[in-house]
Each structure stands twice: as structure tokens, then as C-alpha cells.
Scaffold this active site. Structure first.
Site, PDB file in Angstrom:
ATOM      1  N   ASN A  94       0.852  -1.188   0.000  1.00 55.45           N
ATOM      2  CA  ASN A  94       0.000   0.000   0.000  1.00 55.45           C
ATOM      3  C   ASN A  94       0.884   1.232   0.000  1.00 55.45           C
ATOM      4  O   ASN A  94       2.109   1.122   0.009  1.00 55.45           O
ATOM      5  CB  ASN A  94      -0.950  -0.022   1.216  1.00 55.45           C
ATOM      6  CG  ASN A  94      -0.167  -0.064   2.511  1.00 55.45           C
ATOM      7  OD1 ASN A  94       0.556   0.858   2.840  1.00 55.45           O
ATOM      8  ND2 ASN A  94      -0.291  -1.172   3.245  1.00 55.45           N
ATOM      9  N   ASP A 142      -3.869  -6.648   5.246  1.00 55.11           N
ATOM     10  CA  ASP A 142      -4.769  -7.572   5.947  1.00 55.11           C
ATOM     11  C   ASP A 142      -4.712  -8.968   5.347  1.00 55.11           C
ATOM     12  O   ASP A 142      -4.990  -9.950   6.023  1.00 55.11           O
ATOM     13  CB  ASP A 142      -6.206  -7.034   5.876  1.00 55.11           C
ATOM     14  CG  ASP A 142      -6.375  -5.819   6.782  1.00 55.11           C
ATOM     15  OD1 ASP A 142      -5.748  -5.819   7.866  1.00 55.11           O
ATOM     16  OD2 ASP A 142      -7.085  -4.867   6.396  1.00 55.11           O
ATOM     17  N   LYS A 177       8.664 -15.973 -11.813  1.00 60.82           N
ATOM     18  CA  LYS A 177       7.786 -14.883 -12.233  1.00 60.82           C
ATOM     19  C   LYS A 177       6.539 -15.428 -12.946  1.00 60.82           C
ATOM     20  O   LYS A 177       6.659 -16.315 -13.800  1.00 60.82           O
ATOM     21  CB  LYS A 177       8.588 -13.983 -13.175  1.00 60.82           C
ATOM     22  CG  LYS A 177       7.918 -12.691 -13.495  1.00 60.82           C
ATOM     23  CD  LYS A 177       8.826 -11.812 -14.325  1.00 60.82           C
ATOM     24  CE  LYS A 177       8.035 -10.683 -14.912  1.00 60.82           C
ATOM     25  NZ  LYS A 177       8.778  -9.957 -15.926  1.00 60.82           N
ATOM     26  N   PRO A 215      -2.246 -12.200  10.409  1.00 60.44           N
ATOM     27  CA  PRO A 215      -2.614 -11.997  11.818  1.00 60.44           C
ATOM     28  C   PRO A 215      -2.672 -10.510  12.138  1.00 60.44           C
ATOM     29  O   PRO A 215      -1.980  -9.709  11.505  1.00 60.44           O
ATOM     30  CB  PRO A 215      -1.459 -12.657  12.578  1.00 60.44           C
ATOM     31  CG  PRO A 215      -0.320 -12.668  11.625  1.00 60.44           C
ATOM     32  CD  PRO A 215      -0.908 -12.747  10.237  1.00 60.44           C
ATOM     33  N   ASP A 216      -3.496 -10.130  13.104  1.00 61.77           N
ATOM     34  CA  ASP A 216      -3.550  -8.741  13.544  1.00 61.77           C
ATOM     35  C   ASP A 216      -2.531  -8.578  14.675  1.00 61.77           C
ATOM     36  O   ASP A 216      -2.764  -9.019  15.812  1.00 61.77           O
ATOM     37  CB  ASP A 216      -4.970  -8.383  14.004  1.00 61.77           C
ATOM     38  CG  ASP A 216      -5.103  -6.884  14.219  1.00 61.77           C
ATOM     39  OD1 ASP A 216      -4.208  -6.288  14.848  1.00 61.77           O
ATOM     40  OD2 ASP A 216      -6.097  -6.304  13.730  1.00 61.77           O
ATOM     41  N   ILE A 217      -1.412  -7.968  14.339  1.00 61.68           N
ATOM     42  CA  ILE A 217      -0.291  -7.872  15.288  1.00 61.68           C
ATOM     43  C   ILE A 217      -0.713  -7.091  16.538  1.00 61.68           C
ATOM     44  O   ILE A 217      -0.492  -7.516  17.681  1.00 61.68           O
ATOM     45  CB  ILE A 217       0.917  -7.154  14.629  1.00 61.68           C
ATOM     46  CG1 ILE A 217       1.292  -7.860  13.323  1.00 61.68           C
ATOM     47  CG2 ILE A 217       2.107  -7.100  15.574  1.00 61.68           C
ATOM     48  CD1 ILE A 217       2.189  -7.057  12.398  1.00 61.68           C
ATOM     49  N   LYS A 258     -12.319   0.460  16.614  1.00 59.38           N
ATOM     50  CA  LYS A 258     -11.051  -0.301  16.655  1.00 59.38           C
ATOM     51  C   LYS A 258     -10.465  -0.275  18.063  1.00 59.38           C
ATOM     52  O   LYS A 258      -9.908  -1.261  18.535  1.00 59.38           O
ATOM     53  CB  LYS A 258     -10.036   0.289  15.665  1.00 59.38           C
ATOM     54  CG  LYS A 258     -10.314  -0.130  14.228  1.00 59.38           C
ATOM     55  CD  LYS A 258      -9.327   0.468  13.235  1.00 59.38           C
ATOM     56  CE  LYS A 258      -9.800   0.172  11.807  1.00 59.38           C
ATOM     57  NZ  LYS A 258      -9.045   0.802  10.767  1.00 59.38           N
ATOM     58  N   LYS A 289     -10.087  -3.868  19.846  1.00 60.88           N
ATOM     59  CA  LYS A 289      -8.727  -4.401  20.077  1.00 60.88           C
ATOM     60  C   LYS A 289      -8.246  -4.146  21.498  1.00 60.88           C
ATOM     61  O   LYS A 289      -7.104  -4.444  21.830  1.00 60.88           O
ATOM     62  CB  LYS A 289      -7.742  -3.789  19.066  1.00 60.88           C
ATOM     63  CG  LYS A 289      -8.066  -4.123  17.606  1.00 60.88           C
ATOM     64  CD  LYS A 289      -6.917  -3.760  16.673  1.00 60.88           C
ATOM     65  CE  LYS A 289      -7.352  -3.856  15.204  1.00 60.88           C
ATOM     66  NZ  LYS A 289      -6.268  -3.753  14.244  1.00 60.88           N
TER      67      LYS A 289
HETATM   68  O1  PMT Z   1       3.177   6.149   6.467  1.00 62.74           O
HETATM   69  P1  PMT Z   1       2.478   7.458   6.152  1.00 62.74           P
HETATM   70  O2  PMT Z   1       2.466   7.766   4.673  1.00 62.74           O
HETATM   71  O3  PMT Z   1       3.029   8.587   6.969  1.00 62.74           O
HETATM   72  O4  PMT Z   1       0.964   7.266   6.544  1.00 62.74           O
HETATM   73  C1  PMT Z   1       0.611   7.065   7.862  1.00 62.74           C
HETATM   74  C2  PMT Z   1      -0.610   6.146   8.009  1.00 62.74           C
HETATM   75  C3  PMT Z   1      -1.821   6.787   7.353  1.00 62.74           C
HETATM   76  C4  PMT Z   1      -0.323   4.783   7.374  1.00 62.74           C
HETATM   77  C5  PMT Z   1      -0.812   5.965   9.546  1.00 62.74           C
HETATM   78  O5  PMT Z   1      -1.062   7.230  10.100  1.00 62.74           O
HETATM   79  C6  PMT Z   1      -1.995   5.049   9.859  1.00 62.74           C
HETATM   80  O6  PMT Z   1      -3.112   5.480   9.980  1.00 62.74           O
HETATM   81  N1  PMT Z   1      -1.709   3.703  10.029  1.00 62.74           N
HETATM   82  C7  PMT Z   1      -2.732   2.686  10.277  1.00 62.74           C
HETATM   83  C8  PMT Z   1      -3.446   2.310   9.015  1.00 62.74           C
HETATM   84  C9  PMT Z   1      -4.734   1.511   9.266  1.00 62.74           C
HETATM   85  O7  PMT Z   1      -5.784   2.003   9.134  1.00 62.74           O
HETATM   86  O8  PMT Z   1      -4.572   0.357   9.742  1.00 62.74           O
HETATM   87  P2  PMT Z   1      -5.774  -0.707  10.064  1.00 62.74           P
HETATM   88  O9  PMT Z   1      -7.091  -0.095  10.200  1.00 62.74           O
HETATM   89  O10 PMT Z   1      -5.597  -1.775   9.075  1.00 62.74           O
HETATM   90  O11 PMT Z   1      -5.277  -1.192  11.485  1.00 62.74           O
HETATM   91  C10 PMT Z   1      -5.596  -0.591  12.702  1.00 62.74           C
HETATM   92  C11 PMT Z   1      -4.417  -0.759  13.607  1.00 62.74           C
HETATM   93  O12 PMT Z   1      -4.043  -2.140  13.740  1.00 62.74           O
HETATM   94  C12 PMT Z   1      -3.156  -0.061  13.136  1.00 62.74           C
HETATM   95  O13 PMT Z   1      -2.531   0.434  14.281  1.00 62.74           O
HETATM   96  C13 PMT Z   1      -2.341  -1.149  12.481  1.00 62.74           C
HETATM   97  O14 PMT Z   1      -0.939  -0.907  12.558  1.00 62.74           O
HETATM   98  C14 PMT Z   1      -2.722  -2.363  13.310  1.00 62.74           C
HETATM   99  N2  PMT Z   1      -2.699  -3.621  12.531  1.00 62.74           N
HETATM  100  C15 PMT Z   1      -3.559  -3.794  11.506  1.00 62.74           C
HETATM  101  C16 PMT Z   1      -3.570  -4.993  10.809  1.00 62.74           C
HETATM  102  C17 PMT Z   1      -2.675  -6.019  11.181  1.00 62.74           C
HETATM  103  N3  PMT Z   1      -2.657  -7.168  10.541  1.00 62.74           N
HETATM  104  N4  PMT Z   1      -1.833  -5.816  12.206  1.00 62.74           N
HETATM  105  C18 PMT Z   1      -1.820  -4.639  12.880  1.00 62.74           C
HETATM  106  O15 PMT Z   1      -1.015  -4.460  13.819  1.00 62.74           O
END
Ligand code: PMT
Length: 403
Positions: free
Chosen positions: A210, A282, A292, A308-310, A340, A344
Site C-alpha cells: 500500500n 490484511d 515470475k 494476523p492482527d499484530i 477499533k 482491540k
Molecule cells: O506512512 P504514512 O504515509 O506517513 O501514513 C501514515 C498512516 C496513514 C499509514 C498511519 O497514520 C496510519 O493510519 N496507520 C494505520 C493504518 C490503518 O488504518 O490500519 P488498520 O485499520 O488496518 O489497522 C488498525 C491498527 O491495527 C493499526 O494500528 C495497524 O498498525 C494495526 N494492525 C492492523 C492490521 C494487522 N494485521 N496488524 C496490525 O497491527
């Protein structure tokens, strides 16, 4: 960035060839908003002209203890009174020896002795001079006296030799100075952060990822380090410099990120903070092909499986660290971010709209905790990161008070 707005910095320059870098340092400090007063030793003025610094700072340059421009004849006292820091760059071996002995035989050394503000020195000398036991003794002594020693760096020297003793670059000195002026509100704590995207391979040359640049996570790692924390940054693939004083571990996939975070947190300490800024994929391709994938069929179906969701895993540990999550949403920020946080079991969620946060230098965030939502003023990511660190500290203090 206006990191030094309202600050007055005294910049001392002693006689080394690296004195030319002090001109760039003066420029950077002024650009960051500081008022800069330059003090040069006689040897320093042999390397770079007084006029250069007068022009750069727009202020008089000071050289002599008996300068008649200082009405009360107290230049050695007046110049550091009200100053936020005194930085000597370059600091020669001789000047460091003087500091170690508390000698005061010229304006700059007298100012150092009579100062009532922090003193930072950036050594610059030939590698043999740096390695000499006398210099090492003196450096240890000034460190023990509470003087911050910045560097030196290693590399090619003006004399043509290669080794340790080069002055840090002006940018690094400015960075360390700015960091030294931040309140040490996370001292004694450890912060573990994730940042950037993950990259989930599909074949040897392609993968799912992403557009996270890592800027927000790196800014937070810097803000945590500036606040005195011991910082480990688990980073997906980004092209950013590691913040100074931060330990960085590079990973590619969500599974690698999870394993690294778990191994850092295996030796958990009660004061740990986990901040998940990464935009973790995700899903990952169920299997990556060894070779390839060739164009051929009109369509290709990818089979994905969930990562997994870390953050959720770490937050559900029995003795979980203080957990901060991020939420990047394209709409209904409050609903999704707060959702969230609750789902979490997080201490804090930082919500940002995708259009504000991804990729750019600035962001606009709202913080969600048990007491409700708190919108922060929009700004550059480092300013926002420092505000998040202050909010985390307030929550930690409240937690302590209620336990
Ligand atoms: O890197 P930049 O260009 O500066 O941009 C910053 C950002 C927009 C990426 C950052 O500010 C941000 O918002 N990061 C979280 C993105 C997100 O929406 O993640 P999520 O909704 O998928 O997850 C929620 C939270 O769980 C996050 O803290 C994520 O790190 C964590 N997570 C999610 C999925 C996963 N498998 N493991 C995780 O730990």
C-alpha cells in the site's frame, strides 16, 4: 519546521577545518527559528571569516573577553544568560582539554564555565588525536560533567586519513540540539513501533502493498527517542533515514513484522509502550510462486489468506504493554477509530483520514481514549508526533495515579 522558535542558541566555533560546517549549522538553526549568537576563538576565526557569521545571523560576532560592545564588560556572563543552549562546533582536542580542566582563558571557554544553560560539543579532529588516551580521558571527563558530546563521525578526514574524528554534519548537530531541548517525558521507558507498509510477495518481482510512506511512524519514533525512550522501530519497506538514536529492524511481510515485534516484546518490561503505525496488509497471497508469473491467460485469480492482527495479539497479552493503534479511514472516522479501540482493547487510537495522512508530510488526527475524543491541530507529522507523545504520557500518568 519551527522547532527552535523563540530559542536563543550560542554557537561557539574553535579552530578546526570543520569550522566551515558551522556556517551551515548557523543557517539551519536560524531556519528552525532560533536567534543565534556566534562566539569564535582566535583560531576559529582563522578558518572562517567573522563576516560570514555576521551576515548569516544578522548579529554581531563575539571574540574577545574585553569586547567594548558589551556595555557592562561582562560578555562572558551576558551571552549565555537567557540562552537555551551553547553548542561548540567544531570543538578541537585542545578546547575539549580546556573544558575538562575547567580552564577559562578566552571568551568561549569562559562562557562555557560561566554558563547556566546546557552545553553540547561536536568534536572535530584527526583520528590519532581523537584516539589519544589524553583526548579520550578528557571526553569521558566532560561527559561525566554533564556536557553532551555529539559524535564524532567516522570517515575521510581533511588531512586525507580515514577514521573516527570527523565532525558530524550540520544537519545531525541541529537534529541532536533540537532533540536535547525536548522534555524527557518518556525517560526510563521503552517504545516499540511499527511503521510503513508491508509487502506480501506474489512472485519474485511482484507483491501486494500500500502507499504508506512510513513518515508518520518514523516521526513518532523520533518523538519517542527525543522524549528519552529507548526506541525500536520495526519498519516495512520505506525509503526514509532512521531517526537518530533509534534501533531499526527492517521487515517485509506482516508475518515478519509480527515475529519481530513478538521477539522484541518477549522480554517485556512493565514500562513498555507499543505503537502500531504500520499499514499492515490484511491479506497475503496464499502462496508466492518461485518464478515470475507469466502473462498468458486472460485473467488471473489470486487466492489470499488473512494476516494476523499484530496489534490485537499484543494488546490481548496478559501483561500487555500500553498499546496505541492507528486508524486510517476514508469516512466516519470517529465511529471506525473508536470501534477499533474498543475491539482491540487499546489504550489509545490515533484516527486520521486517508486523504490527510497517507504519504504526505502533514497530517490531521483525532485521538480516541476512554475519556472521549481529542482533535489535535493539523500540522507536520513531527509536531503531531510530539503531541501524541505528550498525550500518551498524560494517560500513563493517570494510569499510575489510579493504580
Ligand atoms: O506512512 P504514512 O504515509 O506517513 O501514513 C501514515 C498512516 C496513514 C499509514 C498511519 O497514520 C496510519 O493510519 N496507520 C494505520 C493504518 C490503518 O488504518 O490500519 P488498520 O485499520 O488496518 O489497522 C488498525 C491498527 O491495527 C493499526 O494500528 C495497524 O498498525 C494495526 N494492525 C492492523 C492490521 C494487522 N494485521 N496488524 C496490525 O497491527
Amino acid at each position: 519546521m519551527n522547532d527552535l522558535h523563540g530559542r536563543r542558541i550560542v554557537l561557539g566555533i574553535t579552530g578546526g577545518v570543520a569550522a566551515y560546517k558551522a556556517a551551515e549549522l548557523a543557517r539551519l538553526l536560524i531556519k528552525a527559528g532560533a536567534v543565534v549568537d556566534v562566539v569564535m576563538t582566535a583560531a576559529g576565526a582563522q578558518f572562517v571569516g567573522v563576516a560570514t557569521f555576521q551576515a548569516l545571523t544578522g548579529r554581531p560576532v563575539w571574540q574577545a573577553l574585553w569586547d567594548e560592545r558589551m556595555a557592562n564588560g561582562m560578555a562572558h556572563i551576558d551571552l549565555t544568560r537567557g540562552a537555551d543552549a551553547l553548542v561548540v562546533a567544531p570543538a578541537t582536542a585542545d578546547f575539549i582539554a580546556k573544558l575538562a580542566q575547567g580552564r577559562a582563558d578566552d571568551l568561549l571557554s569562559t562562557l562555557c564555565l560561566a554558563r547556566d544553560c546546557p552545553l553540547l560539543v561536536a568534536p572535530a579532529m584527526n583520528r590519532q588525536m581523537w584516539q589519544n588516551p589524553a583526548t579520550q580521558r578528557n571526553v569521558a571527563q566532560i561527559g561525566a560533567d554533564g556536557i553532551a558530546v555529539l559524535g564524532p563521525a567516522s570517515g575521510e578526514q581533511a588531512c586525507g586519513e580515514v577514521g573516527e574524528g570527523r565532525m558530524l554534519e550540520a544537519q545531525e548537530i541541529a537534529y541532536d540540539l533540537i532533540a536535547s531541548l525536548q522534555p524527557k517525558i518518556l525517560m526510563g521507558r521503552r517504545a516499540i513501533l511499527t511503521a510503513g507498509p508491508t509487502f506480501e510477495p506474489l512472485d519474485p518481482v511482484r507483491g501486494l502493498t500500500n502507499s504508506s510512506s512510513g513518515k508518520m511512524g518514523y516521526a513518532l519514533a523520533r518523538a519517542c527517542a527525543e522524549a528519552g525512550a529507548e526506541v525500536t522501530l520495526v519498519s516495512g519497506p520505506v525509503s526514509l533515514m532512521t531517526p537518530r538514536g533509534v534501533r531499526r529492524v527492517d521487515v517485509q511481510t506482516a508475518l515478519q513484522m509480527r515475529e519481530t515485534v513478538k521477539s522484541v516484546l518477549a522480554g517485556r518490561r512493565p514500562n513498555d509502550i507499543f505503537i502500531a503505525v504500520a499499514a499492515v496488509a490484511d491479506f497475503r497471497p496464499k502462496s508466492a510462486t518461485e518464478h515470475k508469473i507469466k502473462k498468458g491467460a486472460a485473467a488471473l485469480t489470486l487466492e489470499l489468506e488473512a494476516n494476523p492482527d499484530i496489534l490485537a495479539e499484543i494488546a490481548s497479552l496478559p501483561d500487555a504493554p500500553f498499546c496505541v493503534g492507528f486508524a486510517a479511514e476514508s469516512r466516519d472516522l470517529a465511529t471506525y477509530a473508536e470501534g477499533k479501540r474498543v475491539a482491540k482493547k487499546l489504550d489509545l487510537v490515533v484516527g486520521n483520514l486517508v486523504q490527510d495522512g497517507l504519504g504526505g508530510d502533514d497530517n490531521s488526527v483525532t485521538l480516541f481514549d476512554t475519556e472521549g475524543s481529542h482533535a489535535l491541530p493539523p500540522g507536520d507529522k513531527l509536531t503531531i508526533a510530539r503531541a501524541i507523545v505528550r498525550h500518551i504520557t498524560n494517560l500513563l500518568e493517570k494510569n499510575c495515579a489510579s493504580n
